[in-house]
Design an enzyme around this catalytic site. Sequence first.
Site, PDB file in Angstrom:
ATOM      1  N   SER A  94     -10.474  -1.309   7.041  1.00 11.19           N
ATOM      2  CA  SER A  94      -9.657  -1.143   5.642  1.00 11.19           C
ATOM      3  C   SER A  94      -8.636  -2.157   5.141  1.00 11.19           C
ATOM      4  O   SER A  94      -8.101  -2.200   3.986  1.00 11.19           O
ATOM      5  CB  SER A  94      -8.833   0.239   5.544  1.00 11.19           C
ATOM      6  OG  SER A  94      -9.738   1.415   5.715  1.00 11.19           O
ATOM      7  N   LYS A 128       0.869  -1.141  -0.029  1.00  7.27           N
ATOM      8  CA  LYS A 128      -0.074  -0.020  -0.126  1.00  7.27           C
ATOM      9  C   LYS A 128       1.012   1.153   0.069  1.00  7.27           C
ATOM     10  O   LYS A 128       1.800   1.317   0.752  1.00  7.27           O
ATOM     11  CB  LYS A 128      -0.866  -0.034   1.289  1.00  7.27           C
ATOM     12  CG  LYS A 128      -1.853   0.946   1.237  1.00  7.27           C
ATOM     13  CD  LYS A 128      -2.808   0.626   2.572  1.00  7.27           C
ATOM     14  CE  LYS A 128      -3.977   1.813   2.712  1.00  7.27           C
ATOM     15  NZ  LYS A 128      -4.787   1.545   3.683  1.00  7.27           N
ATOM     16  N   SER A 160      -9.814   1.267   3.282  1.00  7.24           N
ATOM     17  CA  SER A 160      -8.899   2.298   2.094  1.00  7.24           C
ATOM     18  C   SER A 160      -7.821   1.590   1.299  1.00  7.24           C
ATOM     19  O   SER A 160      -7.258   2.080   0.444  1.00  7.24           O
ATOM     20  CB  SER A 160      -8.001   3.297   2.987  1.00  7.24           C
ATOM     21  OG  SER A 160      -7.173   2.762   3.932  1.00  7.24           O
TER      22      SER A 160
END
Length: 477
Positions: free
Chosen positions: A185, A88, A161
Amino acid sequence: MTPTRTAHETRVHYASLLEVAAKLRARELTPVELTETLLARIDQVDPVLRSYATVTADVALAQARNAQAELAAGRYRGPLHGVPIAVKDLCFTAGIVTAAGTTIRSGHVPAYDATVVQRLSQAGAVLLGKLQLTESAFAEHHPSVTPPRNPWNPEYWSGASSSGSGVAVAAGLAFGSLGTDTGGSIRYPSAANGITGIKPTWGRVSRHGVFALAASLDHVGPMARSAQDAAAILGAIAGADPHDPTAAAIPVPDYLAGLGAPIGPVRIGVDRAYNETRVDQATIGMLDDVIALLRRLGATIVEVTLPDTSTINAMWPRYAGVEAAIAHQETYPSRASEYGSADTPGSIAGLITHGQTVSAIELMHAHHQRLAFTGGLARTLCDVDVLLAPVQPTTSLTLARKEAVYADPEALTDFLRFVTPFNMAGAPTITLPGGFGEDDMPLGFQFVGRPFEEQLLIQLGHVYQLETDWHLRHPAL
């Protein structure tokens, strides 16, 4: 692009991480060949899916060549050696932009790797690139960012997210990824994309070099296509870190050891009222199927009553808002124009603005509620080994339904009730694919465990996946 369900794919990009690891070690496949295959697939598929913020092809090929030489010389580092994965774009990468889903950090090039990135490198993993996320890892993407598209159906939410992390793994654009979870998330995108995600105990994985959303709620963890693949990644990144005093100095077990053994007399706690109130029938039916399978495998299902989750769920925005305001104090409000609008539901600017209004008394009240819930959860887990719960109260959200949920504060609070309590408690969870809804979209559920008992969650997840094939089904792109 019209994705359909397909089972038991044999194409290498949909192989499991451990399958390709075995082929690499046996020299039936080389890291360079594998990396070139994944990079070609990213070039082909990701212009539509938009899961990557940055593709690091040169870095990946250099690491693959190094892994290939080491493997040829018999220097084996473990199951990630030569395996292409991605992280990420919240995790610092030396010499590579780390933008955290923002424009305000679009030129941020760290001088060092996050501890988790460093550990992946030490394990011999190949870094394919940085995965897209919502703005600063909150709920909504920055207006300048095209959100990653769900590979099963682009009209559906890909989760927040760690949206890019979920999409890339589901679409065969990486054999695993790193995500973060502050309020669902890792769990939401794992469920939405039909993959497996582990939110470790808070403190099990270092947060050094990872942009904070809300420091005491942030968890870094693996996302992969199976429990055993996620276990291999967690084993590489977990453990104490001198750069992060909150990373627990507790030995990291061999998460892959003993996988597949009978689960024995494990006790699964089920709070029917929590799991079924204002929950759609497809989700309840999935949970009933999971319970029936666990019983056949020898588990004991125990009816439990969780401590009140509604109060702690309502306290989460206070905590997250105050801590987000701390994380952004150097740039907000001084550079507010570079953020998404504070008036947009789900925007990080809106969360920060809310956090700036929370009084010390309100925050301490939330803290007391947090302590009480954490203690109550611990007492519940004295009577059972793990809890079974949904990830969300409904099946997959269309993009239109997602917007409606974000725009309605009560609906959003209700949607969060199966995830935020376990961030507030810092408890470990594993999210597993559990079926498909009538819309042919993935359904997911979670097991919640005691602190630092990720191994039991992984064992349960693996035994479940030995008996089901939901994790073996992939979108056809």
